[in-house]
Design an enzyme around this catalytic site. Structure first.
Site, PDB file in Angstrom:
ATOM      1  N   ASP A   9      33.807  15.599 102.585  1.00 28.20           N
ATOM      2  CA  ASP A   9      34.119  16.045 103.946  1.00 28.20           C
ATOM      3  C   ASP A   9      32.924  15.708 104.852  1.00 28.20           C
ATOM      4  OD1 ASP A   9      35.262  17.692 106.102  1.00 28.20           O
ATOM      5  OD2 ASP A   9      33.695  19.128 105.553  1.00 28.20           O
ATOM      6  N   ASP A  11      32.216  17.228 108.604  1.00 26.59           N
ATOM      7  CA  ASP A  11      31.645  18.335 109.377  1.00 26.59           C
ATOM      8  C   ASP A  11      31.387  19.545 108.494  1.00 26.59           C
ATOM      9  OD1 ASP A  11      31.734  17.385 112.296  1.00 26.59           O
ATOM     10  OD2 ASP A  11      33.736  16.894 111.553  1.00 26.59           O
ATOM     11  N   THR A  43      38.170  13.507 105.941  1.00 29.72           N
ATOM     12  CA  THR A  43      37.866  14.271 107.137  1.00 29.72           C
ATOM     13  C   THR A  43      39.101  14.567 107.965  1.00 29.72           C
ATOM     14  OG1 THR A  43      36.544  14.207 109.189  1.00 29.72           O
ATOM     15  CG2 THR A  43      37.367  12.107 108.363  1.00 29.72           C
ATOM     16  N   GLY A  44      38.990  15.588 108.813  1.00 37.61           N
ATOM     17  CA  GLY A  44      40.022  15.843 109.804  1.00 37.61           C
ATOM     18  C   GLY A  44      39.889  14.943 111.017  1.00 37.61           C
ATOM     19  N   LYS A 200      44.386  16.651 102.454  1.00 38.30           N
ATOM     20  CA  LYS A 200      43.311  15.864 101.851  1.00 38.30           C
ATOM     21  C   LYS A 200      43.554  15.678 100.358  1.00 38.30           C
ATOM     22  CE  LYS A 200      39.543  16.984 105.064  1.00 38.30           C
ATOM     23  NZ  LYS A 200      38.134  17.409 105.165  1.00 38.30           N
ATOM     24  N   ASN A 226      40.545  23.314 105.126  1.00 37.37           N
ATOM     25  CA  ASN A 226      41.205  22.013 105.029  1.00 37.37           C
ATOM     26  C   ASN A 226      40.669  21.151 103.884  1.00 37.37           C
ATOM     27  OD1 ASN A 226      38.795  21.796 106.588  1.00 37.37           O
ATOM     28  ND2 ASN A 226      39.501  19.892 107.511  1.00 37.37           N
TER      29      ASN A 226
END
Length: 273
Positions: A9, A11, A43-44, A200, A226
């Site tokens: 990931d 952030d 990642t988002g 994810k 997430n």
């Protein structure tokens, strides 16, 4: 079993609170690559918010390196070849945005090129997201959106508002939304809605199948809700020290936080040992 792929990931995980990858983390991930381990950013963010980090890690513009973006709605090579794509229909978006209007929550969608919002008075959090992921914002009325719906490929929709408003909207979601969407809360002020098959974990699974990599050969690192699906998929699920309680609960291992090189710690201890 040896680790063949590290899913990371961005952030709160890869980058510190100054949005930087520290030299120690860069060195550990490059050492992993040199050892033949795939490093996949998961990642988002859209690709516009990922490219600088791919460049820093020496992963950008390559046919055999991969990235998962939009919380699993898209997986592609870093050169742009799409492997997995889950998008929202306009009908689902229209029902969703109507609920946002009813509950007074600011909303937006993200495509591969722009953030779009039907809120003429932009949310502070829309502006924040725009700056964070290096993507411009376009205002469109719902009437315009409907007329131009064929022009939009919706990767994800986001409620973007204060924690209290997001809490209220989440507590009162229409029952069918949980069947129609994959829903994750990436921040107190972000509630994200994707295609029901997008996560994810599921998209990482599909990527690993294409690469003939087993789940037990995967290490995944994250800090928020997430990320939970990919930590659960991976044979080695690693939570950062700054993780939310739900992520700490699903992880196999906890390391230092994102401001103290937790990623480097995990790579050195569990992938390069």
């Amino acid at each position: 079993m040896a680790i063949k792929l590290i899913a990371v990931d961005i952030d709160g995980t890869l980058i510190n609170d100054q949005r930087q990858i520290t030299p120690k983390t860069v060195a550990a991930l490059k050492q992993a690559q040199a050892a033949g381990i795939k490093v996949v950013l998961c990642t988002g963010r859209p690709m516009t918010g990922v490219e600088a980090y791919l460049e820093q890690l020496g992963l950008n513009n390559q046919d055999q390196e991969y990235v998962i973006s939009f919380n699993g709605a898209l997986a592609q090579s870093t050169s742009g070849h799409v492997l997995v794509s889950y998008t929202l229909s306009f009908a689902d978006y229209a029902d969703w945005v109507n609920y946002c209007l009813k509950t007074g929550v600011h909303s937006q969608i993200e495509t591969r090129d722009y953030i779009y919002t039907t809120n003429q008075n932009l949310s502070y959090y829309t502006i924040y997201e725009s700056e964070l992921v290096s993507m411009n914002v376009r205002y469109r009325s719902m009437d315009q959106m409907a007329r131009e719906q064929g022009n939009y490929v919706i990767a994800k929709a986001m409620m973007v508002d204060t924690k209290g408003k997001i809490d209220h909207a989440l507590a009162n979601l229409p029952a069918d939304f949980k069947k129609r969407f994959s829903i994750v809360r990436s921040e107190d002020f972000y509630l994200e809605f994707m295609h029901k098959n997008a996560s994810k974990g599921q998209t990482l699974d599909r990527l690993c199948q294409k690469l003939h990599i087993k789940p037990e050969e995967v290490m995944a690192l994250g800090n928020a809700q997430n990320d939970n699906s990919m930590l659960e998929f991976a044979g080695t699920g690693v939570a950062m020290g700054n993780s939310v309680p739900a992520t700490l609960k699903v992880a196999d291992i906890t390391v230092a936080d994102n401001n103290h090189d937790g990623v480097a710690e995990a790579v050195n201890k569990y992938a390069l040992n």
